[in-house]
Design a protein around this motif. Structure first.
Motif, PDB file in Angstrom:
ATOM      1  N   VAL A 111     -82.246  64.411   9.366  1.00  0.00           N
ATOM      2  CA  VAL A 111     -82.583  65.608   8.584  1.00  0.00           C
ATOM      3  C   VAL A 111     -82.997  66.739   9.513  1.00  0.00           C
ATOM      4  CG1 VAL A 111     -84.243  66.553   6.927  1.00  0.00           C
ATOM      5  CG2 VAL A 111     -83.145  64.363   6.465  1.00  0.00           C
ATOM      6  N   SER A 112     -83.739  66.426  10.567  1.00  0.00           N
ATOM      7  CA  SER A 112     -84.151  67.463  11.524  1.00  0.00           C
ATOM      8  C   SER A 112     -82.941  68.110  12.183  1.00  0.00           C
ATOM      9  CB  SER A 112     -85.051  66.863  12.606  1.00  0.00           C
ATOM     10  OG  SER A 112     -86.222  66.371  12.043  1.00  0.00           O
ATOM     11  N   ILE A 113     -81.974  67.294  12.576  1.00  0.00           N
ATOM     12  CA  ILE A 113     -80.750  67.834  13.201  1.00  0.00           C
ATOM     13  C   ILE A 113     -79.980  68.703  12.204  1.00  0.00           C
ATOM     14  CG2 ILE A 113     -78.486  67.178  14.126  1.00  0.00           C
ATOM     15  CD1 ILE A 113     -79.921  64.760  15.429  1.00  0.00           C
ATOM     16  N   LEU A 114     -79.883  68.233  10.949  1.00  0.00           N
ATOM     17  CA  LEU A 114     -79.178  69.010   9.924  1.00  0.00           C
ATOM     18  C   LEU A 114     -79.858  70.342   9.653  1.00  0.00           C
ATOM     19  CD1 LEU A 114     -78.160  66.228   7.378  1.00  0.00           C
ATOM     20  CD2 LEU A 114     -76.655  67.530   8.886  1.00  0.00           C
ATOM     21  N   VAL A 115     -81.193  70.342   9.561  1.00  0.00           N
ATOM     22  CA  VAL A 115     -81.934  71.583   9.318  1.00  0.00           C
ATOM     23  C   VAL A 115     -81.753  72.541  10.493  1.00  0.00           C
ATOM     24  CG1 VAL A 115     -84.262  72.548   9.081  1.00  0.00           C
ATOM     25  CG2 VAL A 115     -83.586  70.576   7.711  1.00  0.00           C
ATOM     26  N   PHE A 116     -81.792  72.018  11.715  1.00  0.00           N
ATOM     27  CA  PHE A 116     -81.598  72.846  12.904  1.00  0.00           C
ATOM     28  C   PHE A 116     -80.202  73.467  12.885  1.00  0.00           C
ATOM     29  CE2 PHE A 116     -80.247  73.352  17.344  1.00  0.00           C
ATOM     30  CZ  PHE A 116     -81.221  74.230  17.783  1.00  0.00           C
ATOM     31  N   THR A 117     -79.204  72.636  12.574  1.00  0.00           N
ATOM     32  CA  THR A 117     -77.824  73.122  12.510  1.00  0.00           C
ATOM     33  C   THR A 117     -77.686  74.181  11.421  1.00  0.00           C
ATOM     34  OG1 THR A 117     -77.066  70.961  13.250  1.00  0.00           O
ATOM     35  CG2 THR A 117     -75.415  72.404  12.288  1.00  0.00           C
ATOM     36  N   LEU A 118     -78.293  73.922  10.265  1.00  0.00           N
ATOM     37  CA  LEU A 118     -78.265  74.890   9.171  1.00  0.00           C
ATOM     38  C   LEU A 118     -78.915  76.201   9.606  1.00  0.00           C
ATOM     39  CD1 LEU A 118     -77.539  75.358   6.189  1.00  0.00           C
ATOM     40  CD2 LEU A 118     -79.808  74.533   5.612  1.00  0.00           C
ATOM     41  N   LEU A 120     -79.012  77.381  12.656  1.00  0.00           N
ATOM     42  CA  LEU A 120     -78.054  78.051  13.544  1.00  0.00           C
ATOM     43  C   LEU A 120     -76.971  78.759  12.741  1.00  0.00           C
ATOM     44  CD1 LEU A 120     -77.545  75.443  16.421  1.00  0.00           C
ATOM     45  CD2 LEU A 120     -78.703  77.647  16.569  1.00  0.00           C
ATOM     46  N   VAL A 121     -76.454  78.054  11.715  1.00  0.00           N
ATOM     47  CA  VAL A 121     -75.386  78.639  10.891  1.00  0.00           C
ATOM     48  C   VAL A 121     -75.901  79.876  10.162  1.00  0.00           C
ATOM     49  CG1 VAL A 121     -73.940  78.220   8.845  1.00  0.00           C
ATOM     50  CG2 VAL A 121     -74.107  76.487  10.637  1.00  0.00           C
ATOM     51  N   ILE A 122     -77.097  79.785   9.563  1.00  0.00           N
ATOM     52  CA  ILE A 122     -77.677  80.937   8.850  1.00  0.00           C
ATOM     53  C   ILE A 122     -77.944  82.076   9.825  1.00  0.00           C
ATOM     54  CG2 ILE A 122     -79.710  81.740   7.570  1.00  0.00           C
ATOM     55  CD1 ILE A 122     -79.775  78.989   6.212  1.00  0.00           C
ATOM     56  N   GLY A 123     -78.420  81.735  11.009  1.00  0.00           N
ATOM     57  CA  GLY A 123     -78.674  82.761  12.033  1.00  0.00           C
ATOM     58  C   GLY A 123     -77.400  83.494  12.425  1.00  0.00           C
ATOM     59  N   GLN A 124     -76.322  82.766  12.586  1.00  0.00           N
ATOM     60  CA  GLN A 124     -75.022  83.375  12.919  1.00  0.00           C
ATOM     61  C   GLN A 124     -74.514  84.214  11.763  1.00  0.00           C
ATOM     62  OE1 GLN A 124     -73.174  83.593  15.652  1.00  0.00           O
ATOM     63  NE2 GLN A 124     -74.717  82.476  16.815  1.00  0.00           N
ATOM     64  N   TRP A 125     -74.726  83.745  10.570  1.00  0.00           N
ATOM     65  CA  TRP A 125     -74.224  84.443   9.361  1.00  0.00           C
ATOM     66  C   TRP A 125     -74.971  85.756   9.141  1.00  0.00           C
ATOM     67  CZ3 TRP A 125     -76.530  84.683   4.262  1.00  0.00           C
ATOM     68  CH2 TRP A 125     -75.669  85.188   3.300  1.00  0.00           C
ATOM     69  N   ILE A 126     -76.312  85.739   9.399  1.00  0.00           N
ATOM     70  CA  ILE A 126     -77.115  86.950   9.213  1.00  0.00           C
ATOM     71  C   ILE A 126     -76.744  87.995  10.257  1.00  0.00           C
ATOM     72  CG2 ILE A 126     -79.467  87.852   9.367  1.00  0.00           C
ATOM     73  CD1 ILE A 126     -80.444  85.332   8.079  1.00  0.00           C
ATOM     74  N   LYS A 127     -76.398  87.618  11.423  1.00  0.00           N
ATOM     75  CA  LYS A 127     -76.086  88.499  12.551  1.00  0.00           C
ATOM     76  C   LYS A 127     -74.951  89.364  12.212  1.00  0.00           C
ATOM     77  CE  LYS A 127     -75.396  87.309  17.343  1.00  0.00           C
ATOM     78  NZ  LYS A 127     -74.911  86.430  18.179  1.00  0.00           N
TER      79      LYS A 127
END
Length: 173
Positions: free
Chosen positions: A157-164, A166-173
């Protein structure tokens, strides 16, 4: 007086009965004496254990701490009580201390191991301290009860949340 088998039989039977009564009385008295001696020795060793624990950095929190817990039998709650010798603290950690003597001072003795496990589950200490009253030694006992399955899920779950993230961070950019 001549040899009368009936009289001699009664005398022998009476003597035998008297010997049995005396033996039972002495045996009972001896058992009571030994039990009393063992209990008083155990009480002395228990008091000495407090000094040994303090000498090793433990602070006494509670003597004879009693706790209540429940078990379920056929879906019915059954209340139980448990009492350890001492509850002690070292730094911020709480421990249960159990004082044993003789053959029961071995942490691998089945009865002792079960008792320590019960303390571990009910009191939730960092560890159970087994105090060997005969040799003035302390043993810190823990039980490997961690659930590797749940620990593995926390990692996933920690890895999934971290990955999520990253994805949200890229999407907001």
């Amino acid at each position: 007086m001549g040899f009368n088998p009936g009289v001699w039989g009664i005398i022998l039977l009476s003597s035998c009965a008297a010997a049995v009564v005396i033996t039972v009385f002495i045996s009972s008295a001896w058992r009571k004496y030994r039990r009393k001696r063992i209990i008083s020795r155990a009480q002395v060793i228990e008091k000495e254990a407090v000094h040994l624990l303090e000498k090793n950095g433990f602070e006494l929190v509670e003597e004879q701490p009693e706790r209540e817990f429940c078990i379920r039998v056929n879906d019915k709650k059954i209340p139980c009580r448990i009492r350890a010798d001492y509850l002690v603290r070292k730094r911020k950690n709480l421990y249960v201390a159990e004082v044993k003597t003789g053959e029961y001072s071995r942490f691998d003795h089945p009865q002792v191991r079960r008792q320590l496990l019960e303390y571990y589950l009910v009191y939730h200490p960092k560890a159970v301290i087994l105090v060997d009253g005969d040799n003035n030694e302390l043993y810190q006992v823990t039980f490997p009860l961690t659930n590797n399955f749940s620990r593995r899920w926390v990692g996933i779950v920690s890895i999934l949340v971290f990955t999520l993230g990253l994805v949200i961070g890229q999407w907001i950019k």
